[in-house]
Scaffold this active site. Structure first.
Site, short mmCIF file in Angstrom:
data_model
loop_
_atom_site.label_atom_id
_atom_site.label_comp_id
_atom_site.label_asym_id
_atom_site.label_seq_id
_atom_site.Cartn_x
_atom_site.Cartn_y
_atom_site.Cartn_z
N SER A 73 0.85 -1.32 -0.08
CA SER A 73 0.08 0.02 -0.20
C SER A 73 0.78 1.26 0.05
CB SER A 73 -0.98 0.27 1.00
OG SER A 73 -2.12 -0.71 0.70
N LYS A 118 0.26 3.63 -2.52
CA LYS A 118 -0.76 5.04 -2.52
C LYS A 118 -0.08 6.32 -2.24
CE LYS A 118 -4.47 1.94 -0.78
NZ LYS A 118 -3.91 0.58 -0.04
N SER A 139 -6.17 3.20 4.64
CA SER A 139 -5.46 2.65 3.36
C SER A 139 -6.30 1.86 2.54
CB SER A 139 -4.36 1.34 3.90
OG SER A 139 -3.46 1.12 2.73
N LYS A 173 2.79 6.57 5.08
CA LYS A 173 2.00 5.35 4.44
C LYS A 173 2.78 4.17 4.86
CE LYS A 173 -1.64 3.96 2.66
NZ LYS A 173 -1.63 2.94 3.73
#
Length: 386
Positions: free
Chosen positions: A63, A66, A123, A229
């Site tokens: 993730s 992102k 997320s 993140k």
């Protein structure tokens, strides 16, 4: 600008003596992030690398992907393409994403700001695809935008195949490239308003409020941490691109392939501890300060004023001498109109004595058209006609 010298130099110029490491000795002798497959730590303003380990290894990012999705969203907001209050409708495809999600229903509408929270805190794979479709029409077209932006940023270890990081063939990046896109995202300082939240709600006024808790626990437990993140898949293991700021120093720390969240968070915290204990930022130019003026040949305007769009600083060891640090604007030969906005026109070179500490690229802040015939005529003979 104090300590600055402005020079119009020929395009081919003998390189100045380069410091052994750009502006700060790297922590190569320190055993940081021992459990990570790869890692990097850098100063978020100058991009100076403090520590790295296998930083160019191409690995699945989960993730952390992102970050690029958020970057394209923030750039679309800045350009006026979208607004935080715009509604985003969820397609059946976006709602079908598995993994971490905010459980969007097909046809459900949320604002751009709510979608950002869903991506930054929870997320949300579904929110990432919904925003991709909002910005580009299709996920595939958004992925093309992601890869184009990666190329522009010089991310040579990266290929994206989706906007959320779900496992798929030919989707990889490196700790180095993650740090580069994290640094670019942090230029949009408002993003930490979302990535630095520990908790929030979606659908707060509905019958089914959804509690968001940040997957990055450092924003609660590490002083100064406000992003960015996390990522996990069984293939990628535990990944994190984290940022923290203390005084005037902001650090980015990236780890990939950690064995568990506890180790991941502990090793990133140790990286931060080392960085903040050992280094300081020396400010050169504040945002909005003048960097100088350059002549534009045959331009509708004779000169182009250069103003700092962001702060310029160099990373130094704490206690290092700063009195002999100076900066010089070097222009790429003679500049002739037309000049496009964003066109590379030179660099700001920072010296300590005769050693180069850092070079910052300088782009044209605005376009300059070519002067028309009569304007050039009046310039040439203006004195003759009173």
């Amino acid at each position: 600008m104090p300590g600055a010298v402005f020079a119009q130099a020929p395009a081919a110029q003998a390189p100045a003596k380069q410091a052994a490491s750009e502006s700060a000795p790297k922590a190569s002798q320190v055993d940081l992030a021992p459990s990570a497959r790869s890692a990097i730590m850098m100063d978020a303003e100058s991009g100076t690398v403090i520590f790295e380990k296998n930083s160019h290894d191409k690995l699945p990012p989960a993730s952390i992907t992102k970050i690029m999705t958020l970057l394209l969203i923030m750039e679309a907001l800045d350009s006026g393409k979208i607004k935080l209050t715009d509604k985003v409708q969820t397609s059946e495809y976006a709602a079908s994403m598995g993994g971490s999600q905010i459980f969007l229903e097909p046809g459900e509408e949320m604002s751009v700001e709510e979608m950002i929270k869903g991506i930054a805190l929870a997320s949300g794979n579904d929110a990432s695809v919904a925003m991709a479709e909002k910005l580009a029409g299709t996920e595939q077209q958004f992925v093309a935008m992601m890869n184009e932006r990666a190329q522009q940023l010089g991310m040579k270890d990266t290929v994206f195949a989706n906007p959320n990081g779900l496992p798929v063939a030919n989707h990889y990046t490196s700790a180095h490239d993650i740090a580069i896109m994290s640094m670019e995202l942090l230029k949009h300082s408002e993003v930490t308003k979302y990535t630095g939240l520990y908790q929030d709600y979606l659908r707060k006024s509905s019958e089914k409020p959804f509690w968001l808790v940040n997957t990055n626990k450092l924003v609660r437990f590490y002083s100064g941490a406000d992003g960015l993140k996390t990522g996990f898949t069984s293939e990628a293991k535990y990944c994190l691109s984290a940022t923290a700021k203390r005084d005037n120093l902001r650090i980015i720390a990236v780890v990939m392939g950690e064995p568990n969240t506890k180790t991941r968070n502990a090793e990133v915290s140790q990286m931060f501890d080392y960085g903040f204990a050992q280094y300081m930022n020396h400010n050169l130019v504040k945002e909005g300060d003048s960097i100088g003026k350059v002549r534009i040949e045959k331009g509708a305007e004779k000169e182009l004023s250069l103003v700092a769009s962001h702060p310029y600083s160099v990373l130094l060891k704490k206690g290092a001498q700063t009195s002999d640090i100076r900066s010089e604007l070097i222009v790429n030969g003679s500049l002739k109109a037309p000049i496009e906005k964003g066109q590379p026109i030179g660099k700001l070179v920072v010296y300590q004595g005769d050693q180069v500490l850092k070079e910052f690229p300088i782009d044209a802040p605005e376009a300059i058209d070519k002067a028309g015939f009569w304007k050039m005529f009046r310039r040439s003979f203006g004195g003759l006609f009173g």
